[in-house]
Scaffold this motif. Structure first.
Motif, mmCIF file in Angstrom:
data_model
loop_
_atom_site.group_PDB
_atom_site.id
_atom_site.type_symbol
_atom_site.label_atom_id
_atom_site.label_comp_id
_atom_site.label_asym_id
_atom_site.label_seq_id
_atom_site.Cartn_x
_atom_site.Cartn_y
_atom_site.Cartn_z
ATOM 1 N N PRO A 10 1.744 15.667 -10.513
ATOM 2 C CA PRO A 10 2.915 14.964 -10.257
ATOM 3 C C PRO A 10 2.747 14.783 -12.319
ATOM 4 O O PRO A 10 3.879 15.177 -12.730
ATOM 5 C CB PRO A 10 2.621 13.413 -10.536
ATOM 6 C CG PRO A 10 1.349 13.749 -8.808
ATOM 7 C CD PRO A 10 0.337 14.933 -9.939
ATOM 8 N N ALA A 11 2.328 14.732 -12.769
ATOM 9 C CA ALA A 11 2.660 14.201 -14.612
ATOM 10 C C ALA A 11 2.583 15.418 -14.726
ATOM 11 O O ALA A 11 3.568 15.903 -16.012
ATOM 12 C CB ALA A 11 0.660 13.645 -15.538
ATOM 13 N N GLY A 12 1.872 16.826 -15.351
ATOM 14 C CA GLY A 12 2.035 17.666 -15.740
ATOM 15 C C GLY A 12 3.711 18.098 -14.955
ATOM 16 O O GLY A 12 4.015 19.252 -15.841
ATOM 17 N N ALA A 160 -2.780 17.454 -18.929
ATOM 18 C CA ALA A 160 -2.152 16.354 -18.005
ATOM 19 C C ALA A 160 -2.951 16.611 -16.888
ATOM 20 O O ALA A 160 -2.652 17.244 -15.282
ATOM 21 C CB ALA A 160 -0.672 16.532 -17.197
ATOM 22 N N THR A 161 -4.964 17.007 -16.729
ATOM 23 C CA THR A 161 -5.551 17.091 -15.824
ATOM 24 C C THR A 161 -5.794 16.589 -15.347
ATOM 25 O O THR A 161 -6.470 16.928 -14.686
ATOM 26 C CB THR A 161 -6.612 17.575 -17.088
ATOM 27 O OG1 THR A 161 -7.078 17.434 -18.298
ATOM 28 C CG2 THR A 161 -6.436 19.261 -17.441
ATOM 29 N N GLY A 162 -5.473 15.088 -15.393
ATOM 30 C CA GLY A 162 -6.004 13.996 -14.373
ATOM 31 C C GLY A 162 -7.487 13.745 -14.968
ATOM 32 O O GLY A 162 -8.148 12.909 -15.867
ATOM 33 N N GLY A 163 -7.783 12.947 -13.831
ATOM 34 C CA GLY A 163 -9.499 12.655 -13.898
ATOM 35 C C GLY A 163 -9.900 12.708 -13.628
ATOM 36 O O GLY A 163 -10.852 14.039 -13.582
ATOM 37 N N ALA A 385 -1.034 13.135 -20.261
ATOM 38 C CA ALA A 385 -0.055 12.190 -19.563
ATOM 39 C C ALA A 385 -0.994 11.928 -18.239
ATOM 40 O O ALA A 385 -1.733 12.859 -18.344
ATOM 41 C CB ALA A 385 0.805 12.750 -19.452
ATOM 42 N N GLY A 386 -0.339 10.954 -18.045
ATOM 43 C CA GLY A 386 -1.350 11.135 -16.491
ATOM 44 C C GLY A 386 -2.779 10.715 -15.861
ATOM 45 O O GLY A 386 -2.892 9.390 -17.320
ATOM 46 N N GLU A 387 -3.292 10.237 -15.251
ATOM 47 C CA GLU A 387 -5.064 10.282 -15.017
ATOM 48 C C GLU A 387 -6.048 10.023 -15.586
ATOM 49 O O GLU A 387 -6.855 9.347 -16.155
ATOM 50 C CB GLU A 387 -5.104 10.507 -13.664
ATOM 51 C CG GLU A 387 -5.814 9.705 -13.033
ATOM 52 C CD GLU A 387 -7.209 10.355 -11.652
ATOM 53 O OE1 GLU A 387 -7.927 9.730 -11.252
ATOM 54 O OE2 GLU A 387 -6.545 10.640 -11.053
ATOM 55 N N VAL A 388 -5.540 11.032 -17.026
ATOM 56 C CA VAL A 388 -6.391 11.363 -18.104
ATOM 57 C C VAL A 388 -6.539 10.121 -19.125
ATOM 58 O O VAL A 388 -7.702 9.871 -19.679
ATOM 59 C CB VAL A 388 -6.613 12.708 -18.900
ATOM 60 C CG1 VAL A 388 -4.633 12.781 -19.447
ATOM 61 C CG2 VAL A 388 -7.679 13.522 -19.619
ATOM 62 N N ILE A 402 2.592 5.670 -12.334
ATOM 63 C CA ILE A 402 2.016 5.897 -13.996
ATOM 64 C C ILE A 402 2.228 7.603 -14.724
ATOM 65 O O ILE A 402 2.392 7.661 -15.688
ATOM 66 C CB ILE A 402 0.713 5.319 -13.446
ATOM 67 C CG1 ILE A 402 0.388 3.547 -13.949
ATOM 68 C CG2 ILE A 402 -0.079 6.021 -15.283
ATOM 69 C CD1 ILE A 402 -1.281 3.576 -13.299
ATOM 70 N N ALA A 403 1.874 8.127 -13.623
ATOM 71 C CA ALA A 403 1.586 9.625 -13.748
ATOM 72 C C ALA A 403 3.262 10.487 -14.121
ATOM 73 O O ALA A 403 2.969 10.625 -14.867
ATOM 74 C CB ALA A 403 1.371 10.802 -12.384
ATOM 75 N N ILE A 404 4.162 9.290 -13.439
ATOM 76 C CA ILE A 404 5.413 9.918 -13.783
ATOM 77 C C ILE A 404 6.274 9.467 -14.398
ATOM 78 O O ILE A 404 6.653 10.251 -15.635
ATOM 79 C CB ILE A 404 5.860 9.824 -12.164
ATOM 80 C CG1 ILE A 404 5.893 9.890 -10.847
ATOM 81 C CG2 ILE A 404 7.700 9.414 -12.436
ATOM 82 C CD1 ILE A 404 6.346 9.379 -10.243
#
Length: 426
Positions: A10-12, A160-163, A385-388, A402-404
């Motif tokens: 979603p963030a990406g 925006a690769t997440g956690g 951006a996002g969970e990272v 948060i991601a958005i």
């Protein structure tokens, strides 16, 4: 290329969409290492896709656990109502459920992914699947990106690769490595919104049992209460799960993860819905009115069948005679019974791991980023951006927002920066 977004969650996706809106006819490319976009999104909200939460800003910010003040700018730039409008404009009808949770009317998470894919196509973002990035470095004014593809260049890069949560979906901490390669600080990471494993063996027979309207407290070795909430929980073979447990893990994951095993205890109030004073009065009256019944007989109507034998065994261990008539119970025995109803204990062994965690607590330090743009202060042109990023929240659509919000802000910022640079060139 002009802007490269790494990560198709979603963030990406939101970063690519809004980066392209700002960048106009400049090239925006989205790299996703999986075979499809939004892989982790498919399992959010138990597969139904919890898009956001409709609550007002002040309440929303109370749900953000790490760095809410840093997140405020991104949220005000693109808030929950903006997120709802965006999705509906892109063909995904939404509905509101208990607690302000927003879901697609279809009850299918892929409806959200379809909405974002529609927007990506409409804006003209180039999407490249099965592209795994291994390294990013900067040379002059451009970034050089290597992976399972010929080396590419980009003027702006959004990570925006997440956690680390649900690594099977591709969230394997790549973004942390990219940040560290540029000497950008990353805080220690912990699994969050995850089950709590317990030491007691009598939890095994309770597997599958769901308890609604209970009270939950997390106590330390000295009996001090660190967390308290009411709601629903359920038992697994060696652990407790459910909304109240997930929230507790989100609030206390660093403390529990760092503490020696057995340092924390879960205390369950089985009669929280009635209230302690009211329940105690009711039970004591029952002891008198049904005084001829033996204690084990009286207690049967007070407990779920699956919990009943465990409750009795725990009382016996405390020296309470189950064969005694209810009217003959001594004051100390009644106190032990009532205490067990209001504080049914389990010792915390630890938390479930990242493969089961809904989100990651920790990440790229917010002090390393501009809260107005999410650009790395040390590395112009690099955004996160996002969970990272070191941002996380309670369950209920808040982590998705948060991601958005951060995705939109990073994308807009990269697009605007690119336009400004092009204006400056003769």
């Amino acid at each position: 290329m002009d802007i490269l977004v790494i990560g198709g969650g979603p963030a990406g996706m939101m970063a690519a969409i809004y980066g392209k809106k700002e960048a106009g006819n400049r090239e925006v490319v989205l790299f996703e290492k999986n075979e499809k976009l939004g892989k982790k999104l498919f399992i959010t909200g138990k597969g139904r896709g919890n898009w956001t939460n409709s609550c007002e800003e002040s309440i929303f910010m109370e749900k953000i656990l790490r760095n809410p003040r840093f997140f405020m700018g991104a949220f005000r730039n693109f808030n929950n109502q903006d997120a709802i409008t965006f999705m509906e404009k892109n063909g995904c009808a939404l509905k509101e459920e208990r607690g302000g949770r927003i879901f697609p009317e279809s009850n299918k998470a892929f409806s959200l992914t379809d909405g974002m894919k529609k927007a990506l196509q409409k804006e003209g973002v180039k999407v490249c699947l099965n592209k795994k990035v291994d390294s990013i470095r900067k040379k002059g004014d451009v970034f050089l990106i290597k992976g399972n593809f010929p080396e590419v260049e980009a003027k702006k890069v959004i990570i925006a690769t997440g956690g680390l949560s649900y690594p099977s979906t591709g969230s394997t901490g790549d973004g942390y490595d990219f940040a560290k390669a540029f000497s950008i600080g990353v805080t220690k990471t912990y699994p969050s919104l995850v089950k709590m494993e317990v030491l007691e063996e009598d939890v095994y027979p309770l597997s599958g049992l769901k308890l609604k309207h209970i009270g939950l407290k997390i106590l330390n070795e000295k009996g001090k209460c660190f967390y308290e909430k009411t709601g629903e929980l359920y038992f697994q073979k060696n652990s407790l799960l459910g909304p109240v447990v997930l929230s507790a893990s989100a609030a206390l994951s660093p403390e529990i993860s760092e503490a020696p095993m057995g340092s924390y205890q879960i205390a369950i109030d089985l009669k929280a819905e009635m209230g302690q004073e009211q329940f105690d009065s009711f039970f004591l009256r029952d002891c008198e009115s049904k005084g001829k019944e033996k204690l084990y007989q009286l207690l049967k109507s007070y407990l779920p069948a699956q919990l009943y034998p465990i409750f009795l065994k725990r009382l016996e261990k405390q020296g309470v005679s189950l064969e005694k008539k209810s009217s003959e119970l001594k004051k100390e025995e009644r106190r032990k019974i009532l205490n067990l109803f209001h504080s049914f204990p389990f010792t915390v062994q630890g938390l479930g791991g990242f493969p089961e965690a809904i989100v990651t607590k920790g990440g790229v330090e917010t002090t390393e980023l501009s809260k107005k743009s999410l650009e790395a202060k040390k590395v112009p042109g690099l955004y996160f951006a996002g969970e990272v990023v070191d941002l996380d929240a309670y369950t209920g659509g808040f982590n998705m927002q948060i991601a958005i919000s951060t995705g939109v802000l990073a994308g807009q910022s990269a697009g605007r920066s690119l336009k400004e640079e092009l204006k400056e060139k003769p």
